[in-house]
Design an enzyme around this catalytic site. Structure first.
Site, mmCIF file in Angstrom:
data_model
loop_
_atom_site.group_PDB
_atom_site.id
_atom_site.type_symbol
_atom_site.label_atom_id
_atom_site.label_comp_id
_atom_site.label_asym_id
_atom_site.label_seq_id
_atom_site.Cartn_x
_atom_site.Cartn_y
_atom_site.Cartn_z
ATOM 1 N N LEU A 208 1.107 -1.156 0.034
ATOM 2 C CA LEU A 208 0.037 0.017 0.017
ATOM 3 C C LEU A 208 1.072 1.173 0.113
ATOM 4 O O LEU A 208 1.626 1.322 0.904
ATOM 5 C CB LEU A 208 -0.862 0.035 1.366
ATOM 6 N N HIS A 209 0.934 2.037 -1.253
ATOM 7 C CA HIS A 209 1.526 3.136 -0.912
ATOM 8 C C HIS A 209 1.139 4.317 -2.054
ATOM 9 O O HIS A 209 1.668 5.627 -1.805
ATOM 10 C CB HIS A 209 3.072 2.739 -1.494
ATOM 11 N N ARG A 210 0.196 4.202 -2.626
ATOM 12 C CA ARG A 210 -0.089 5.232 -3.777
ATOM 13 C C ARG A 210 -1.055 6.365 -2.884
ATOM 14 O O ARG A 210 -1.684 6.103 -1.884
ATOM 15 C CB ARG A 210 -1.233 4.830 -4.622
#
Length: 374
Positions: A208-210
């Site tokens: 999860l990084h956007r």
């Protein structure tokens, strides 16, 4: 004839997985190709970049620009200034860029303004979402490049619809899958699952990084609520991205992570190396992600993938693979996870030319067409 001098650009973690097989394929022709590896330093954390050179067997970069972090404008500008000097010093015949990060676009623009030919590996991917910085990078890069190497027929169709000359487009397959297939056996021999007390098919993995998911508290909270609920059925292994960790702490959402000795829960780890994470994903019951490359890797591995985004630039993974696009709302994520856990999953198939030979095809094309360009 003198060897082709090719500058190969990497800047962020996914780039290394795409560039490694290309460098290896070029090294089969030492009399015909002189490769120069440039690392822009867009990702500079050891686990986020440097360890990948070891995992993938890549040579250390010939040149490291060390641009570091910053706003999109700052980072892009620093890359362009530094890369212009590299091009002027080395006078390459060709620059190869991969993927869709800021380094990809910045080095393409710089090279083209100096009259240097550019090839884009992984061209033609489109999300149609102009809020994604990567979509802007993809569009700018593809309109400028001389050679566009695509992963699937949908990418070809996108480029043709945008008016790209068909003679510039080469459907070669997916270099990311070249790397996966080369390292799959090695990854399977690791003992990380045993060290963590995990059993095959008995856990999930999460990335999860956007910005759309982690910079908005409500969006991030909804995702973590869904993941936490899934983690009561099986542990969810979460190698947390530095950006995501910062936002979780900023929003006070640490409570969703496992802090006890219970088996269930969301297990936070530091970012993992390529082989370690491939090892975990190979044995996962499902993968939750907002990444691009994981959609492709899970399709080849046959592992169900839940992509927590409203769109994807890799629709082939939904049409032919194991990927399900659900957005970031808690209810949709949970519904998709429940279907998978109850055995309702797409069988999927491996797309055409995702066979581990894409890099060979790219080098074959370049040797053929560039010999006529010089």
């Amino acid at each position: 004839m003198k060897p082709l001098k090719i500058i190969n650009v990497v800047g962020a973690r996914p780039n290394f997985m795409k560039m490694a097989p290309l460098i290896e394929a070029m090294n089969h022709y030492p009399d015909a190709i002189h490769p120069i590896l440039v690392h822009t330093g867009q990702h500079y954390d050891e686990k986020m970049s440097q360890s990948f050179f070891v995992d993938l067997g890549m040579p250390r970069p010939d040149i490291d620009l060390g641009v570091g972090s910053g706003s999109h404008a700052e980072q892009t500008a620093r890359i362009m200034v530094a890369f212009e000097k590299v091009c002027l010093d080395h006078q390459p015949d060709l620059v190869i860029v991969v993927g869709d990060v800021n380094s990809t676009m910045a080095c393409t623009i710089t090279a083209k303004k100096l009259g240097i030919r550019v090839a884009h590996v992984e061209a033609g991917l489109r999300s149609r979402d102009m809020l994604m910085p990567e979509e802007i990078n993809r569009l700018c890069t593809d309109v400028l490049c001389d050679y566009l190497f695509t992963t699937d027929y949908i990418a070809d169709r996108n480029l043709l619809a945008e008016g790209v000359d068909a003679q510039k487009i080469f459907f070669v397959g997916n270099v990311m899958i070249d790397t996966l297939m080369k390292h799959r056996q090695m990854a399977s021999q690791l003992d990380l699952r045993e060290k963590l007390g995990l059993t095959p098919q008995g856990y999930a993995t999460l990335t999860l990084h956007r910005p759309a998911n982690v910079d908005d508290r409500d969006a991030l909270k909804g995702i973590l609520e869904a993941v936490h609920e899934i983690s009561q059925t099986m542990p969810v292994i979460f190698p947390i991205h530095p950006r995501t960790k910062k936002m979780v702490e900023s929003f006070g959402l640490e409570g969703f992570f496992n802090t006890s000795d219970t088996v269930a829960g969301v297990w936070i780890t530091e970012p993992l190396g390529y082989l370690e994470f491939l090892h975990l994903n190979m044995g996962a019951r499902l993968v939750l992600t907002d990444s691009g490359g994981l959609q492709e890797e899970t399709t080849v591995l046959g592992v169900p993938c839940i992509t927590m985004r409203p769109n994807t630039e890799r629709p082939i993974t939904c049409e032919e693979g194991t990927n399900t696009l659900v957005g970031h709302h808690k209810e949709a994520i949970l519904a998709a996870a429940q279907r998978i856990l109850h055995g309702d999953t797409a069988t999927g198939q491996i797309p055409e030319k995702w066979d581990g030979r894409a890099a060979e095809r790219i080098v074959d094309v370049l040797l053929r067409v560039e010999s006529g360009a010089n």
